[in-house]
Scaffold this motif. Sequence first.
Motif, PDB file in Angstrom:
ATOM      1  N   UNK A 169      -7.986   1.205  -1.049  1.00 58.66           N
ATOM      2  CA  UNK A 169      -8.449   1.175  -2.799  1.00 58.66           C
ATOM      3  C   UNK A 169      -7.760   2.184  -2.526  1.00 58.66           C
ATOM      4  N   UNK A 170      -8.073   3.854  -1.789  1.00 56.16           N
ATOM      5  CA  UNK A 170      -6.186   4.703  -2.066  1.00 56.16           C
ATOM      6  C   UNK A 170      -4.514   4.311  -1.544  1.00 56.16           C
ATOM      7  N   UNK A 171      -4.722   3.572  -1.269  1.00 55.20           N
ATOM      8  CA  UNK A 171      -3.300   3.325  -0.540  1.00 55.20           C
ATOM      9  C   UNK A 171      -3.075   2.217  -2.423  1.00 55.20           C
ATOM     10  N   UNK A 172      -3.741   1.756  -2.764  1.00 60.70           N
ATOM     11  CA  UNK A 172      -3.653   0.825  -4.048  1.00 60.70           C
ATOM     12  C   UNK A 172      -3.645   1.935  -5.269  1.00 60.70           C
ATOM     13  N   UNK A 173      -4.803   2.830  -4.945  1.00 54.18           N
ATOM     14  CA  UNK A 173      -4.527   3.641  -5.840  1.00 54.18           C
ATOM     15  C   UNK A 173      -3.467   5.173  -5.879  1.00 54.18           C
ATOM     16  N   UNK A 174      -2.950   5.212  -4.931  1.00 53.72           N
ATOM     17  CA  UNK A 174      -1.889   5.768  -5.127  1.00 53.72           C
ATOM     18  C   UNK A 174      -0.250   5.420  -5.077  1.00 53.72           C
ATOM     19  N   UNK A 175      -0.115   3.990  -4.569  1.00 51.68           N
ATOM     20  CA  UNK A 175       1.282   3.184  -4.706  1.00 51.68           C
ATOM     21  C   UNK A 175       0.839   2.817  -6.367  1.00 51.68           C
ATOM     22  N   UNK A 176       0.308   2.859  -6.886  1.00 46.55           N
ATOM     23  CA  UNK A 176      -0.142   1.528  -8.376  1.00 46.55           C
ATOM     24  C   UNK A 176       0.805   3.162  -9.316  1.00 46.55           C
ATOM     25  N   UNK A 177      -0.060   4.618  -9.226  1.00 47.23           N
ATOM     26  CA  UNK A 177       0.289   5.399 -10.005  1.00 47.23           C
ATOM     27  C   UNK A 177       1.476   6.039  -9.871  1.00 47.23           C
ATOM     28  N   UNK A 178       1.810   6.035  -8.507  1.00 47.31           N
ATOM     29  CA  UNK A 178       3.522   6.405  -8.072  1.00 47.31           C
ATOM     30  C   UNK A 178       4.512   5.098  -9.125  1.00 47.31           C
ATOM     31  N   UNK A 179       4.369   4.106  -8.932  1.00 57.10           N
ATOM     32  CA  UNK A 179       5.040   3.014 -10.131  1.00 57.10           C
ATOM     33  C   UNK A 179       4.284   3.511 -11.147  1.00 57.10           C
TER      34      UNK A 179
END
Length: 166
Positions: free
Chosen positions: A38-48
Motif C-alpha cells: 500500500x505504501x508503494x502504491x500510494x507513493x507511485x500513485x501520488x507521483x504519477x
Amino acid sequence: MSDETGSQDSAGSAAPRPEPLRFFGTTWVNHDRGYGLRRIGAGVGSLAAAVASCLVLRFAYEGLQIADTGAFVTVLVVAMFAICSALAFRHTWDGFGARPDPQRQASLRGLLAIGFVGSLLAYFFRSLTEAPGEKLHRQEHEAALARHAKRSARRTGNPSKKRRRA
C-alpha cells in the motif's frame, strides 16, 4: 463513540481503536495486511498524479503562449502555481505531524487547490518513509492507550466491599 479514537465506550472497558488512514485503513498499526504494498502504491500513485498534473499545467502554459497574452501574464501564472505549490507542500507536510486548524484549513482551501502539485509531492515524499499521517496517528493512539490503561488500572475491585480504615 469516543471523541478521537473511534472506540465504543459503552461501559468504559473497550480499548481505544486506531483511527484508519486513507488508503491504509488500520494496517499502519502493525504494518500487516499489505502495508508495504500500500505504501508503494500510494507513493507511485501520488507521483504519477503529480507528473500528470504537471503535463496538464504545461498544456495550460502552451495555451498562454498560443494566446499571446504577453510575458507579464505568463510570468504571473507560472509564479502563482509555483508559490501556491510550495505553500501547499509545506501545509500538507506540516499536516502529517499535527492536526491542522479547521478554520485555517478552510481559508486555505483555494490556495491548496491551486497548489495541488505540491500536496501530491508531499504525499509522495512522506510515503517513502511511512504512511502519510502515520506518526501523528501513532502518537495519538499510544496516548489514548496509555490513558485507557491508567483509567482501567484504577478501577479494580468493588468499592462497596472495600474495608474501611479505623
